[in-house]
Design a protein around this motif. Structure first.
Motif, PDB file in Angstrom:
ATOM      1  N   LEU A 224       0.731  -1.212   0.156  1.00 47.87           N
ATOM      2  CA  LEU A 224       0.006  -0.183  -0.071  1.00 47.87           C
ATOM      3  C   LEU A 224       1.026   1.277  -0.050  1.00 47.87           C
ATOM      4  CD1 LEU A 224      -2.517  -1.017   3.025  1.00 47.87           C
ATOM      5  CD2 LEU A 224      -2.844  -1.318   0.425  1.00 47.87           C
ATOM      6  N   THR A 225       0.572   2.014  -0.875  1.00 43.16           N
ATOM      7  CA  THR A 225       1.369   3.475  -0.953  1.00 43.16           C
ATOM      8  C   THR A 225       0.356   4.618  -0.380  1.00 43.16           C
ATOM      9  OG1 THR A 225       0.506   3.764  -3.081  1.00 43.16           O
ATOM     10  CG2 THR A 225       2.729   2.580  -2.784  1.00 43.16           C
ATOM     11  N   GLY A 226       0.720   5.181   0.684  1.00 46.69           N
ATOM     12  CA  GLY A 226       0.137   6.180   1.534  1.00 46.69           C
ATOM     13  C   GLY A 226       0.617   7.820   0.768  1.00 46.69           C
ATOM     14  N   THR A 227       0.338   8.749   1.370  1.00 44.34           N
ATOM     15  CA  THR A 227       1.066  10.058   0.946  1.00 44.34           C
ATOM     16  C   THR A 227       2.403  10.326   1.924  1.00 44.34           C
ATOM     17  OG1 THR A 227      -0.407  11.128   2.655  1.00 44.34           O
ATOM     18  CG2 THR A 227      -1.221  10.990   0.587  1.00 44.34           C
ATOM     19  N   ASP A 228       2.620   9.643   2.904  1.00 42.18           N
ATOM     20  CA  ASP A 228       3.653   9.810   3.969  1.00 42.18           C
ATOM     21  C   ASP A 228       4.339   8.452   4.164  1.00 42.18           C
ATOM     22  OD1 ASP A 228       3.145  12.641   4.103  1.00 42.18           O
ATOM     23  OD2 ASP A 228       1.507  11.967   5.598  1.00 42.18           O
ATOM     24  N   GLY A 229       5.745   8.447   4.226  1.00 44.21           N
ATOM     25  CA  GLY A 229       6.366   7.292   4.581  1.00 44.21           C
ATOM     26  C   GLY A 229       6.607   6.410   3.439  1.00 44.21           C
ATOM     27  N   PRO A 230       7.429   5.339   3.721  1.00 45.61           N
ATOM     28  CA  PRO A 230       7.578   4.103   2.684  1.00 45.61           C
ATOM     29  C   PRO A 230       6.323   3.603   2.498  1.00 45.61           C
ATOM     30  CG  PRO A 230       8.666   3.884   4.903  1.00 45.61           C
ATOM     31  CD  PRO A 230       8.027   5.185   5.121  1.00 45.61           C
ATOM     32  N   PRO A 231       6.296   2.746   1.366  1.00 43.52           N
ATOM     33  CA  PRO A 231       5.241   1.925   1.205  1.00 43.52           C
ATOM     34  C   PRO A 231       4.898   0.778   2.418  1.00 43.52           C
ATOM     35  CG  PRO A 231       6.343   2.078  -0.801  1.00 43.52           C
ATOM     36  CD  PRO A 231       7.234   2.604   0.345  1.00 43.52           C
ATOM     37  N   LEU A 232       3.804   0.358   2.710  1.00 43.67           N
ATOM     38  CA  LEU A 232       3.143  -0.477   3.835  1.00 43.67           C
ATOM     39  C   LEU A 232       3.012  -1.677   3.130  1.00 43.67           C
ATOM     40  CD1 LEU A 232       2.457  -0.851   6.636  1.00 43.67           C
ATOM     41  CD2 LEU A 232       0.342  -0.119   6.142  1.00 43.67           C
ATOM     42  N   PRO A 233       3.746  -2.665   3.554  1.00 42.08           N
ATOM     43  CA  PRO A 233       3.617  -4.145   3.032  1.00 42.08           C
ATOM     44  C   PRO A 233       2.620  -4.759   4.052  1.00 42.08           C
ATOM     45  CG  PRO A 233       5.570  -4.191   4.043  1.00 42.08           C
ATOM     46  CD  PRO A 233       5.199  -2.606   4.249  1.00 42.08           C
ATOM     47  N   VAL A 234       1.792  -5.430   3.187  1.00 39.69           N
ATOM     48  CA  VAL A 234       0.664  -6.316   4.361  1.00 39.69           C
ATOM     49  C   VAL A 234       1.010  -7.908   3.906  1.00 39.69           C
ATOM     50  CG1 VAL A 234      -1.897  -7.033   4.832  1.00 39.69           C
ATOM     51  CG2 VAL A 234      -0.855  -4.455   4.470  1.00 39.69           C
ATOM     52  N   VAL A 235       1.223  -8.704   4.630  1.00 42.04           N
ATOM     53  CA  VAL A 235       1.234 -10.239   4.448  1.00 42.04           C
ATOM     54  C   VAL A 235       0.286 -10.953   5.061  1.00 42.04           C
ATOM     55  CG1 VAL A 235       2.863 -11.961   4.551  1.00 42.04           C
ATOM     56  CG2 VAL A 235       3.780  -9.811   4.546  1.00 42.04           C
ATOM     57  N   VAL A 236      -0.524 -11.702   4.166  1.00 37.14           N
ATOM     58  CA  VAL A 236      -1.847 -12.415   4.482  1.00 37.14           C
ATOM     59  C   VAL A 236      -1.258 -13.910   4.472  1.00 37.14           C
ATOM     60  CG1 VAL A 236      -4.217 -12.824   4.115  1.00 37.14           C
ATOM     61  CG2 VAL A 236      -3.259 -10.763   3.067  1.00 37.14           C
ATOM     62  N   THR A 237      -1.481 -14.377   5.765  1.00 39.86           N
ATOM     63  CA  THR A 237      -1.105 -15.757   5.962  1.00 39.86           C
ATOM     64  C   THR A 237      -2.172 -16.583   6.496  1.00 39.86           C
ATOM     65  OG1 THR A 237      -0.368 -15.290   8.309  1.00 39.86           O
ATOM     66  CG2 THR A 237       1.334 -14.853   6.640  1.00 39.86           C
ATOM     67  N   PRO A 238      -2.205 -17.836   6.566  1.00 38.76           N
ATOM     68  CA  PRO A 238      -3.305 -18.632   7.143  1.00 38.76           C
ATOM     69  C   PRO A 238      -3.651 -18.322   8.701  1.00 38.76           C
ATOM     70  CG  PRO A 238      -1.558 -20.192   5.785  1.00 38.76           C
ATOM     71  CD  PRO A 238      -1.122 -18.774   6.173  1.00 38.76           C
ATOM     72  N   ASP A 239      -2.574 -18.270   9.291  1.00 37.78           N
ATOM     73  CA  ASP A 239      -2.801 -17.842  10.873  1.00 37.78           C
ATOM     74  C   ASP A 239      -2.625 -16.445  11.228  1.00 37.78           C
ATOM     75  OD1 ASP A 239      -0.119 -17.580  10.687  1.00 37.78           O
ATOM     76  OD2 ASP A 239       0.388 -19.252  12.320  1.00 37.78           O
ATOM     77  N   GLY A 240      -2.340 -15.507  10.312  1.00 36.27           N
ATOM     78  CA  GLY A 240      -2.454 -14.154  10.595  1.00 36.27           C
ATOM     79  C   GLY A 240      -0.895 -13.562  11.302  1.00 36.27           C
ATOM     80  N   ARG A 241       0.064 -14.623  11.291  1.00 34.50           N
ATOM     81  CA  ARG A 241       1.494 -14.368  11.765  1.00 34.50           C
ATOM     82  C   ARG A 241       2.476 -14.138  10.746  1.00 34.50           C
ATOM     83  NH1 ARG A 241       1.134 -18.614  17.046  1.00 34.50           N
ATOM     84  NH2 ARG A 241      -0.827 -17.946  17.926  1.00 34.50           N
ATOM     85  N   LEU A 242       3.712 -13.907  11.106  1.00 34.21           N
ATOM     86  CA  LEU A 242       4.565 -13.408  10.291  1.00 34.21           C
ATOM     87  C   LEU A 242       5.960 -13.964  10.715  1.00 34.21           C
ATOM     88  CD1 LEU A 242       5.517 -11.558   7.635  1.00 34.21           C
ATOM     89  CD2 LEU A 242       6.199  -9.961   9.303  1.00 34.21           C
ATOM     90  N   ASP A 243       6.556 -14.779   9.934  1.00 37.36           N
ATOM     91  CA  ASP A 243       7.854 -15.133   9.999  1.00 37.36           C
ATOM     92  C   ASP A 243       8.616 -14.175   9.865  1.00 37.36           C
ATOM     93  OD1 ASP A 243      10.444 -16.389   9.771  1.00 37.36           O
ATOM     94  OD2 ASP A 243       9.801 -17.942   8.710  1.00 37.36           O
ATOM     95  N   GLU A 244       9.307 -13.640  11.033  1.00 35.70           N
ATOM     96  CA  GLU A 244      10.303 -12.352  10.741  1.00 35.70           C
ATOM     97  C   GLU A 244      11.557 -12.663  10.080  1.00 35.70           C
ATOM     98  OE1 GLU A 244      10.590 -10.221  14.384  1.00 35.70           O
ATOM     99  OE2 GLU A 244       8.259 -10.119  14.744  1.00 35.70           O
ATOM    100  N   ASP A 245      12.067 -13.827  10.130  1.00 36.07           N
ATOM    101  CA  ASP A 245      13.204 -14.097   9.637  1.00 36.07           C
ATOM    102  C   ASP A 245      13.261 -14.355   8.153  1.00 36.07           C
ATOM    103  OD1 ASP A 245      14.605 -14.229  11.994  1.00 36.07           O
ATOM    104  OD2 ASP A 245      14.741 -16.156  12.452  1.00 36.07           O
ATOM    105  N   GLY A 246      12.120 -15.027   7.923  1.00 36.40           N
ATOM    106  CA  GLY A 246      11.698 -15.157   6.396  1.00 36.40           C
ATOM    107  C   GLY A 246      11.397 -13.847   5.738  1.00 36.40           C
TER     108      GLY A 246
END
Length: 526
Positions: free
Chosen positions: A452-474
């Motif tokens: 997502l690209t807003g008007t301020d700051g860098p683009p915002l990434p959203v990761v959709v996963t089966p359990d709503g959690r993120l593998d930070e190392d990955g």
């Protein structure tokens, strides 16, 4: 379209239709239908619409749970000279009443569930219609008609209309707000689009021994067009899936393995686990078709690998409700190998003879050289008649014979079109679609990635996963070498606002996560 099923039955078409659940229009008549039975149902429904007071020239709004009987109802309305407007039941209550106010329908055909949900949102869809017909046989909604009130009416004779007269109304996806109501004629949606599809082209044409699977949003114009071409081509079987739960769809698909599949990109994503099962239902598929939105390479690769056909194809189409398909492209197992090919953002070439494209500067509208990004304009005989209730908005997107798609893209040296973003989403630092392609290649455990690209700051990434959690190392490994991105947000599938076709409502998601829907683009041509 009003006599489509009658004519196919008269020609002896022996297609058998298998449904994942009974029609809302005929809830007690099972899940297996022949063409003559469907023709009888359309005639019967035409009589019911006439009994509800519909006359030639009237508009009939259809808002119900997702099923192919959206198109049967539309054909019944066309038969008596009315103009059907197919509206998704997934629209918000406010969006629905806004569209109904623009339509002023003589009849609203709906369900008790739709009305209950709208009233919970403090809206009343029935207020805009002269009469409301609720399809539920046991519903008792004051001030509305039920099936028993219109049953048994004589079937009116078919009413013919000119090829350039209004035929059907469908709404756009609505990713950026209230959808537009697009008005098509017989010439544009049937003569220019469905007729073009009703040809037995080598490899991609429908054969008489095919089993066609359609897992789409049946409130949209794509399936109205598909209904015309599929019925005329008379495949052996048609399989209709209305939901996106892979476990519910699996038994029907294994009982009737499809040879040709058409589904929404979001449905392909949700059904992807089926490709990994030992007795996967796509083992006989020779052709996969997608439209509406980009399908990222890992998903395409999974389905082509699951097929046991010698050389399966994936046909990716790009177009709009206002224009129909504008380009097409084919993927093969080889072209989707990891690291090869231009990804899902390359849309292929314009449809031969049917469409032309040019890329122009968004400020001056002057053509830009090949290889430079700009606003994509299209020229096609299938362009719709207009937007219902928004004539100025329609005029603003016309440039003589050219149509402003509102997309930013590049024409490559080989003539193919590479889509970068919707203009409203496009930022100066990167292409959202290209970044999403790369992230999905590098994050095989993710269901979907959205930038997502807003008007301020860098683009915002959203990761959709089966359990709503993120593998930070990955995640750290996946973003190596990419332009700067904001800290990622992980969500489950159901936490992401979507349109009826499964597209992410990017501005709604941006507002949900940041509190503002202001994007980096102008949004002038949404």
């Amino acid at each position: 379209m009003g006599v489509l099923f009658d004519e196919c039955a008269a020609h002896g078409h022996r297609t058998t239709v298998h449904l994942d659940r009974p029609f809302d229009l005929a809830p007690d008549r099972g899940t297996h239908w022949t063409v003559p039975q469907l023709a009888a149902l359309v005639r019967e429904t035409a009589g019911q619409l006439a009994a509800a007071g519909v006359r030639p020239g009237d508009r009939v709004a259809i808002v119900k749970e997702n099923h192919w009987d959206y198109d049967l109802l539309a054909c019944a309305a066309v038969r008596i000279g009315a103009v059907p407007a197919q509206l998704s039941a997934r629209l918000s209550g406010q969006a629905l009443v806004t569209l109904l106010a623009r339509l002023c329908p003589a009849l609203l055909v709906t369900s008790a569930r739709v009305l209950e949900r709208a009233r919970r949102e403090d809206t009343d869809p029935t207020a805009a219609a002269t009469t409301t017909l609720v399809l539920d046989p046991d519903a008792d909604v004051p001030g509305t008609l039920g099936p028993d009130d219109v049953r048994g009416h004589p079937v009116p004779a078919p009413v013919r209309r000119g090829d350039d007269r209004p035929l059907v109304i469908n709404h756009t996806s609505g990713t950026t707000g209230v959808p537009k109501l697009v008005l098509h004629s017989t010439r544009t949606i049937i003569g220019e689009l469905a007729r073009f599809e009703s040809v037995r082209y080598p490899r991609i044409g429908v054969r008489r021994d095919d089993t066609l699977l359609n897992a789409n949003s049946f409130a949209h114009g794509r399936t109205f067009c598909w209904t015309a071409s599929a019925l005329c081509l008379a495949p052996a079987e048609i399989v209709v899936v209305t939901g996106q739960d892979p476990d519910l769809a699996d038994p029907l698909l294994r009982a009737h393995p499809p040879t040709v599949v058409e589904a929404m990109p979001a449905t392909y994503v949700r059904f992807r686990p089926l490709t990994e099962r030992l007795d996967n239902p796509f083992r006989d598929t020779r052709l996969f078709t997608s439209t509406y939105d980009a399908v990222h390479p890992p998903t395409v690769r999974a389905y082509l690998t699951a097929s046991r056909h010698r050389a399966p194809l994936w046909m990716q189409g790009w177009g709009q409700t206002e224009t129909g398909p504008l380009t097409f492209r084919f993927h093969t197992r080889a072209s989707t190998d990891e690291g090869r090919g231009p990804g899902s953002r390359n849309l292929g070439r314009p449809v031969p003879v049917k469409t032309r494209l040019r890329v122009v500067d968004p400020d001056t509208f002057r053509p830009v050289p090949r290889g430079r990004p700009g606003l994509v304009l299209a020229r096609t005989g299938a362009r719709a008649l207009g937007y219902v209730g928004e004539e100025a908005r329609w005029s603003a997107k016309q440039l003589g014979a050219w149509w402003n798609t509102g997309d930013i893209g590049v024409v490559r040296r080989d003539g193919s079109v590479e889509l970068l973003d919707r203009e409203v989403d496009h930022g100066p630092a990167l292409s959202c679609l290209e970044t999403e392609d790369l992230l999905e290649e590098r994050l095989p455990w993710a269901l979907e990635c959205v930038v997502l690209t807003g008007t301020d700051g860098p683009p915002l990434p959203v990761v959709v996963t089966p359990d709503g959690r993120l593998d930070e190392d990955g995640w750290r490994t996946a973003t190596h070498g990419l332009p700067p991105l904001a800290e990622p947000v992980a969500l489950g599938w159901e936490q992401v606002p979507r349109t009826d076709t499964g597209k992410v409502r990017r501005t709604a998601l941006l507002r949900q996560l940041t509190g503002t829907a202001a994007t980096s683009g102008s949004g002038r041509w949404t």
